[in-house]
Design an enzyme around this catalytic site. Sequence first.
Site, PDB file in Angstrom:
ATOM      1  N   THR A 164      45.100  42.331  58.086  1.00 37.32           N
ATOM      2  CA  THR A 164      45.660  41.308  57.402  1.00 37.32           C
ATOM      3  C   THR A 164      47.022  41.526  57.569  1.00 37.32           C
ATOM      4  O   THR A 164      47.719  41.435  58.684  1.00 37.32           O
ATOM      5  CB  THR A 164      45.227  40.992  55.926  1.00 37.32           C
ATOM      6  N   LYS A 190      40.810  48.511  56.808  1.00 34.44           N
ATOM      7  CA  LYS A 190      41.774  47.732  56.844  1.00 34.44           C
ATOM      8  C   LYS A 190      42.406  47.799  55.334  1.00 34.44           C
ATOM      9  O   LYS A 190      41.834  48.293  54.294  1.00 34.44           O
ATOM     10  CB  LYS A 190      41.532  46.366  57.129  1.00 34.44           C
ATOM     11  N   THR A 201      43.012  43.295  49.287  1.00 36.80           N
ATOM     12  CA  THR A 201      41.703  44.173  49.684  1.00 36.80           C
ATOM     13  C   THR A 201      41.971  45.211  50.548  1.00 36.80           C
ATOM     14  O   THR A 201      42.604  45.218  51.579  1.00 36.80           O
ATOM     15  CB  THR A 201      40.776  43.427  50.433  1.00 36.80           C
ATOM     16  N   ASN A 411      56.599  41.439  49.606  1.00 32.86           N
ATOM     17  CA  ASN A 411      55.700  40.726  48.469  1.00 32.86           C
ATOM     18  C   ASN A 411      56.434  39.800  47.588  1.00 32.86           C
ATOM     19  O   ASN A 411      55.946  39.108  46.679  1.00 32.86           O
ATOM     20  CB  ASN A 411      55.302  42.017  47.584  1.00 32.86           C
ATOM     21  N   SER A 416      53.931  33.691  51.491  1.00 35.30           N
ATOM     22  CA  SER A 416      53.088  33.818  52.319  1.00 35.30           C
ATOM     23  C   SER A 416      52.091  32.734  52.631  1.00 35.30           C
ATOM     24  O   SER A 416      51.952  31.902  51.853  1.00 35.30           O
ATOM     25  CB  SER A 416      52.260  35.173  51.934  1.00 35.30           C
TER      26      SER A 416
END
Lengths: 416, 416
Positions: A164, A190, A201, A411, A416
């Site tokens: 990602t 990942k 994740t 962030n 996003s």
Amino acid sequence: MSSANPPPVSPLAPKTQPDLPPVAGVRLATAQAGIRYSGRTDVLYVGLEAGTVPAGVFTRSKCPSAPVDWCREALTSGAARALVVNSGNANAFTGQRGRDAVALTARIAARAAACAETDVFVASTGVIGEPLDAGKFEGVLADCAARAVDSPAAWAEAAQAIMTTDTFPKRATRRAEIDGKAVTINGIAKGAGMIAPDMATMLAFVFTDAALPQPVLQALLAEGADRSFNCVTVDGDTSTSDTLMLFATGKAGNAAIADATDPRLAGFKAALDDLLTELAQLVAKDGEGARKFVTVEVTGAESDRSAHRIAMSIANSPLVKTAVAGEDANWGRVVMAVGKAGEPADRDRLAIWFGDVRVAVSGARDPDYSEDAASAVMREQDIRVRVDLGLGEGRARVWTCDLTKAYIEINGDYRS
Amino acid sequence: MSSANPPPVSPLAPKTQPDLPPVAGVRLATAQAGIRYSGRTDVLYVGLEAGTVPAGVFTRSKCPSAPVDWCREALTSGAARALVVNSGNANAFTGQRGRDAVALTARIAARAAACAETDVFVASTGVIGEPLDAGKFEGVLADCAARAVDSPAAWAEAAQAIMTTDTFPKRATRRAEIDGKAVTINGIAKGAGMIAPDMATMLAFVFTDAALPQPVLQALLAEGADRSFNCVTVDGDTSTSDTLMLFATGKAGNAAIADATDPRLAGFKAALDDLLTELAQLVAKDGEGARKFVTVEVTGAESDRSAHRIAMSIANSPLVKTAVAGEDANWGRVVMAVGKAGEPADRDRLAIWFGDVRVAVSGARDPDYSEDAASAVMREQDIRVRVDLGLGEGRARVWTCDLTKAYIEINGDYRS
């Protein structure tokens, strides 16, 4: 977060990527299902031959994703024939629709792999809370099953498809022997900080041709996870979807071993731990905005568990991590982080090192402290922080990265 | 960190500062002792008349500073005649030299106040690990004792002298009645994020003319701290030196009350809680780099304690805090933070609000979710995040600020 504007590759990325050899019984294919991204692969299909045994370790979140719930349940069947991983949508906090989406994914994959739905494992990574349109897998997975191969390129593409906000793919391989039989272990992972922006994740999938019964496999994986993925942190935020799975096809034809503590498993266990540690470190090295890789070692604690908690308190402290980013040998913040961990610690027995430079001893600044020597350590790319508590034999080692303005940018500065 | 280049005042600073009235039995003076800063006051002396009763709540750090150790011990005498606070050096992790420095400070202050050394309370805030040269208080404290007054200006100067990286002074005042007698409560605090760069510490000192026995005073302070300072976080990092003290001179001449639960104390208790909450919120509003003030409310938890842990998990999450900074109504991160708290939670019963906009309900996105409405809330300066767990009656409310690039700049980009 579009592929049109990829972030720069982490300066901590490995200079070379290993070619992954085949693991007998494992074939892979990737595809563009258009879940969220365009112009890149976003689904990985792994076909596993009959007889493959699964093991898994999952997030401790009280709000796990629908795929995590599914995998926990599917593990009880003791058999695995297919793994489907998508990026772009985590299918977390999606209620009944989320459960339906996983069931549909398993149904489509089971048809493609000609197996029972309970032999399908599913993992999703991406946005939390958005419904996942699993109908997009229709056709895609059957095509993947037809195309799946075991080439190095297929492994490389697999590591790529599950990314990602990762800035580089993460893969590793090891060889070991079990009772004289050669076995292979391949892994892909990942994660760009346990949690990426919207993109929750950490996922890791490990495959071996070793023949091992499920309880043994599960024990080895759980122990290995404790020494690897459970020792890595970027921001202390635990994903709803963290998944680490190990699949053993049994094609190596090694002797049956019924006990995880059997000495004949020592070599396999060491190789597995080593591979898991490499993958876990790669996740820390791709921590959002990371410029430095940090190893925190704690010795002299009352127990290993206490040492681990203190090490995580240091590794998760925003003040320690910003000091590392600022190349500041700020051991006062390490003292603070030891103190806040809530574990037994005696200020007057503490000693602290940056690299090999002892900066504090016996509850005060080291009398031989050299600011220049400590500062030179902090300018390195790999930083080792060591704390000795002087209380007992407990020890732990964890890995993290520094906290930079780029973390905030990734962030917070834009949607996003 | 020199006074030549002060950081800009937080946008969350109060528009006006209250004038603090006199508290009978309390006199204050500040001075420049040259501990670390130049061109600004760095020591506060508070003279307390005979009969003053102290109470205190201190850091839970396992590595407390030498002044915290001293105050804990001095509290056992039950009497207070002087308080000395310095900024610039925390006298933490300074070993035997640190203990000697506190003892010398107390000796100098006791001479100035003509009292026993055990009636002197000491607090220090600033760099950890540097030896504090308490000899610099020689002469300074005697002069302070001679000059000490109870004017509004003296209170204002007191709040100023204890600042480190604070961008504004923090003071508050309340009036109450105890059994018909009017009493006054004044408080000052410092702290720019529990922990400032090298400059550890949240300090708060509260003074009242109420007459209250030590066990009552201690009980009221401990309860008040649980509802105020223990509900505020900037970065989750706990200082070695956090100190909250309450001094009661008894000059108001109210009736003796022996029990903290006596209904005649209800008004005083409410006023004290209110003042502590105001000071605690001011600390969050001066959080390093803060641009937004965040209130996190958790309802429907299994217990108040469980609600508090979940609220702190949300308030301490770097991903929630960067989302607030980015004005992103990113409720997936709130789900993540609920999940990682380790407290009972059922994904399918969760509901989440930003301001008055419900964004999630029953384990999924609110069917009536409006991105525009949620985004409008996030553009405000005061952000309220509410989570209902749907499990029980437990509730909690905590305060924090957003996490911006300025936090990283302050803490990492340059040496302090």
